[in-house]
Design an enzyme around this catalytic site. Structure first.
Site, mmCIF file in Angstrom:
data_model
loop_
_atom_site.group_PDB
_atom_site.id
_atom_site.type_symbol
_atom_site.label_atom_id
_atom_site.label_comp_id
_atom_site.label_asym_id
_atom_site.label_seq_id
_atom_site.Cartn_x
_atom_site.Cartn_y
_atom_site.Cartn_z
ATOM 1 N N GLU A 188 0.834 -1.200 0.000
ATOM 2 C CA GLU A 188 0.000 0.000 0.000
ATOM 3 C C GLU A 188 0.872 1.254 0.000
ATOM 4 O O GLU A 188 1.729 1.425 0.856
ATOM 5 C CB GLU A 188 -0.919 -0.033 1.227
ATOM 6 C CG GLU A 188 -1.931 -1.164 1.091
ATOM 7 C CD GLU A 188 -2.744 -1.408 2.347
ATOM 8 O OE1 GLU A 188 -2.715 -0.569 3.268
ATOM 9 O OE2 GLU A 188 -3.413 -2.457 2.404
ATOM 10 N N GLU A 244 -5.332 -6.004 2.401
ATOM 11 C CA GLU A 244 -4.245 -6.712 3.079
ATOM 12 C C GLU A 244 -4.335 -8.222 2.907
ATOM 13 O O GLU A 244 -3.318 -8.912 2.830
ATOM 14 C CB GLU A 244 -4.226 -6.349 4.564
ATOM 15 C CG GLU A 244 -3.830 -4.899 4.845
ATOM 16 C CD GLU A 244 -4.993 -3.924 4.719
ATOM 17 O OE1 GLU A 244 -6.153 -4.372 4.595
ATOM 18 O OE2 GLU A 244 -4.749 -2.702 4.739
ATOM 19 N N PHE A 278 0.738 -0.023 8.336
ATOM 20 C CA PHE A 278 0.747 -0.150 9.801
ATOM 21 C C PHE A 278 0.588 -1.609 10.223
ATOM 22 O O PHE A 278 -0.182 -2.359 9.615
ATOM 23 C CB PHE A 278 -0.393 0.669 10.407
ATOM 24 C CG PHE A 278 -0.142 2.152 10.374
ATOM 25 C CD1 PHE A 278 0.596 2.771 11.378
ATOM 26 C CD2 PHE A 278 -0.631 2.937 9.339
ATOM 27 C CE1 PHE A 278 0.837 4.140 11.353
ATOM 28 C CE2 PHE A 278 -0.394 4.302 9.305
ATOM 29 C CZ PHE A 278 0.345 4.910 10.312
ATOM 30 N N ILE A 283 -2.004 -6.013 9.836
ATOM 31 C CA ILE A 283 -1.730 -7.455 9.858
ATOM 32 C C ILE A 283 -3.026 -8.212 10.147
ATOM 33 O O ILE A 283 -3.281 -9.283 9.600
ATOM 34 C CB ILE A 283 -0.664 -7.768 10.933
ATOM 35 C CG1 ILE A 283 0.722 -7.356 10.426
ATOM 36 C CG2 ILE A 283 -0.683 -9.244 11.333
ATOM 37 C CD1 ILE A 283 1.801 -7.396 11.499
ATOM 38 N N HIS A 329 -3.893 2.324 15.059
ATOM 39 C CA HIS A 329 -2.630 2.538 14.348
ATOM 40 C C HIS A 329 -1.445 2.527 15.309
ATOM 41 O O HIS A 329 -0.408 3.093 15.012
ATOM 42 C CB HIS A 329 -2.637 3.875 13.590
ATOM 43 C CG HIS A 329 -3.574 3.903 12.428
ATOM 44 N ND1 HIS A 329 -4.936 3.902 12.572
ATOM 45 C CD2 HIS A 329 -3.347 3.921 11.085
ATOM 46 C CE1 HIS A 329 -5.505 3.937 11.377
ATOM 47 N NE2 HIS A 329 -4.569 3.943 10.456
#
Lengths: 327, 339
Positions: free
Chosen positions: A29, A58, A81, A85, A127
């Site tokens: 990204e 993601e 960030f 995940i 974040h």
């Protein structure tokens, strides 16, 4: 040696490794503009085939990393960030971590995933996670948390060349921090902790982003006559148990500093390792300075109250350096 | 694997190609029927998800692929594995959990893979192969050698968000990917129509790629659709979506009756209708080839016996195999390597 910022060191490592192996590709990204600066210049240099901006997806980024690596490429994927995940987690936990095992070792997966982790900058709860523990628990994935520009460069280069999947977690608070980086080819082996400060009285084990708070704490402790040793745990998987235990045997007192939430943190795992393998050397209980199972609030004062700092470390160290508490 | 000719020119090449497809369908059918029997009568180490009734999709698609084309599969992956050229002995040994298995007993039924044949592997996560195939298609595009990456998935997986993500990426990057939806109308133990809005093929259309919806029990129709999609990949023209309507005869997994505790999601009549010769993909292809004079009853009986013999040999191979290496998992995961 030349002085470089942490992010600059990462950027150099990416340039060098993509130059070195034409089968190394990078996607993720906003890698074209490079929000954090780490991937800056790669698109111009290596072109849109090897360097690609992905959509915000993601799950697919992580899954494509597996597919492209399985099909013969050396993949660097950027998730921005580390909180993201979680949105890519099936491909990470169910595919990336397991495919080599499930196929009986038919393939290697040379994948390096980049993500920025940690709080302290009012980025709010989604974040700011230091979520290396969820990755540590997967097995099959290396988890790297360099704390200096030199280690950032050397470990990233080693990780990219490794045939195991790894997460290279960039500490958000360290991006602009400068440090000396060796000139020329600089590789740092994975799975080796570094002794950042020699000391005799207490071992401060710092995980990744916590290095500055730990160094500040060591200064304050020195002023109070306590000589702290600092172990910089720059690699969580593999974990350098030997260096940790050696220091614990020397000082007999340990504080582990980790930005993760306390439960099942890197700190709690390291404490368990010390209990197993360093028990004979302990002269006081092992202390952990972590985030007390809370997410990061937004307001600067509220975040600062939760975020581990040098005073927390000094307090923990002092509590176990009093002779009468050593039982 | 040679690309068969689909037109009925009655040449020897064409006839061989037809018989080769029939042979693979028979092997899959008999292998899985045998697995069903073993699961019921003796037991296998883990669950098996069988594709009986869906053989035409696997064989039709793979008949148009070369060995070095990539393919990802589903939890119902034995047919895809065999159709792409996987070895039945090594597959059975894997399902038996043996060291001689294709994945040395580390993966089992849900993870059969053979990279030497382009088989990236079956997957225990519904929709798990979508992004992996998309990544393999990216690799194929970078290689620039015309390779295709095929992703088999089901109508259940089409309700996973990653389905949309991958159609999007494949289309915007013009990847040589072929998304093959085996639409059997069932999402595990749930009738898909009760949980699905709109038509799945419209989802693919929205991402600007050629869509072909075919009779999934007509192996030739599937092969033709596959050929078009593969040629697009060879010419770097981008991804395609193929939807094959079919039906799963067996349960989501064997012994599902025990799990469901008397509950059902379909009627016996429905299953029986799909078993009949006018719907069964093998019976339909058999009759078709018989009418065309390519395969008479005697030849069909011989081919059936050959498939049965190959399956019995695979059972023997699996039973005789050494147990899996108990230390291999640690070695493959790199456990114990740290200082």
């Amino acid at each position: 040696m030349s002085r470089k910022r942490y992010t600059q060191a990462i950027n150099e490592a990416l340039h060098e490794e993509m130059e070195r192996d034409p089968k190394t590709i990078l996607f993720g990204e906003d890698v074209a503009l490079a929000v954090f600066g780490d991937t800056r210049g790669l698109l111009d240099k290596f072109g849109p085939k090897r360097v690609r901006n992905t959509p915000i997806c993601e799950a697919t980024i992580a899954g494509m990393a597996v597919g492209a690596a399985a099909a013969g490429y050396r993949v660097i994927a950027h998730l921005l960030f580390s909180n993201f995940i979680y949105t890519g987690f099936d491909a990470i936990a169910n595919q990336m971590a397991k495919l080599r095992l499930m196929t009986g070792g038919q393939i290697d997966l040379p994948i390096t995933v980049l993500a920025v982790y940690g709080g302290g900058a009012s980025q709010a709860a989604q974040h700011s996670d230091a979520n290396h523990p969820v990755l540590m628990n997967l097995g099959g994935i290396d988890v790297l948390v360099p704390a200096t520009p030199a280690d950032a460069k050397g470990m990233l280069k080693t990780a990219i060349r490794s045939n195991r999947p790894s997460f290279f977690l960039e500490a958000s608070g360290l991006g602009a921090v400068g440090g000396e980086v060796p000139d020329g080819e600089h590789l740092v082996p994975l799975g080796k902790a570094s002794v950042a400060r020699d000391g005799m009285d207490v071992t401060l084990i710092s995980v990744g982003s916590m290095i500055r708070a730990t160094q500040n704490a060591a200064k304050k402790l020195a002023e109070a006559g306590v000589d702290a040793e600092i172990i910089d745990v720059r690699s969580l998987v593999p974990l350098d148990e030997r260096t940790i235990i050696k220091s614990v045997m020397k000082t007999g007192r340990t504080v582990i500093i980790d930005e993760a939430r306390d439960m099942c943190s890197a700190a709690s795992h390291i404490a368990a390792v010390i209990a197993d393998k360093g028990f004979a050397g302990l002269r006081a209980p092992v202390r952990r300075v972590t985030v007390n199972n809370s997410s990061m609030p937004y307001a600067p004062n509220a975040e600062a109250a939760i975020f581990p700092n040098a005073d927390d470390i000094v307090r923990a160290a002092t509590s176990i350096c009093q002779p009468e508490t050593a039982a | 694997m040679a690309t068969p000719i689909l037109t009925q020119d009655q040449s020897v090449t064409w006839q061989t190609a037809q018989l080769s497809m029939l042979e693979r369908m028979l092997l899959i059918r008999h292998a899985e029927s045998r697995l069903a029997r073993v699961a019921k009568e003796v037991g296998l180490p883990g669950g098996v998800h069988l594709s009986i009734g869906q053989e035409a999709t696997a064989v039709g698609i793979c008949s148009q692929l070369e060995e070095d084309d990539w393919m990802t599969s589903t939890h119902r992956g034995h047919g895809h594995f065999l159709a792409k050229g996987g070895d039945v002995n090594a597959m059975f040994a894997e399902i038996w959990g043996k060291s001689s298995g294709i994945c040395k007993g580390m993966g089992g039924s849900m993870h059969v893979a053979d990279f030497s044949k382009g088989i990236i592997g079956a997957n225990g996560i519904v929709g798990g192969g979508l992004a992996i195939a998309t990544g393999a298609a990216l690799a194929a595009q970078l290689d620039g050698n015309g390779r295709a990456a095929v992703c088999f998935f089901g109508d259940g997986a089409a309700n996973q968000g990653v389905f949309m993500e991958c159609l999007n990426v494949a289309s915007i990057w013009n990847l040589p990917a072929i998304f093959v939806c085996e639409n059997n109308g069932l999402s595990e133990f749930t009738v898909s129509s009760t949980v699905t809005a709109g038509k799945l093929s419209d989802r693919a259309r929205a991402f600007d790629m050629p869509v072909s919806v075919v009779d999934g029990n007509d192996v030739r129709a599937i092969a033709q659709a596959a050929r078009n999609a593969v040629e697009r990949c060879r010419r770097s023209e981008g991804p395609s979506y193929i939807e094959a309507s079919t039906y799963r005869i067996q349960g989501h997994l064997e012994a599902e009756d025990m799990i469901l505790g008397g509950g059902t999601y379909r009627t016996n009549d429905e299953v029986e209708r799909w078993r009949k010769d006018d719907r069964d993909p093998i019976a339909r292809f058999r009759d078709c080839l018989n009418n065309e004079g390519v395969c008479d009853h005697t030849l069909f009986a011989t081919m059936t016996a050959d498939a049965e013999a190959a399956v019995e040999a695979a059972v023997a191979f699996a039973e005789q195999g050494d147990p899996a290496d108990t230390k291999l998992a640690y070695a493959l995961m790199g456990v114990g390597e740290e200082a």
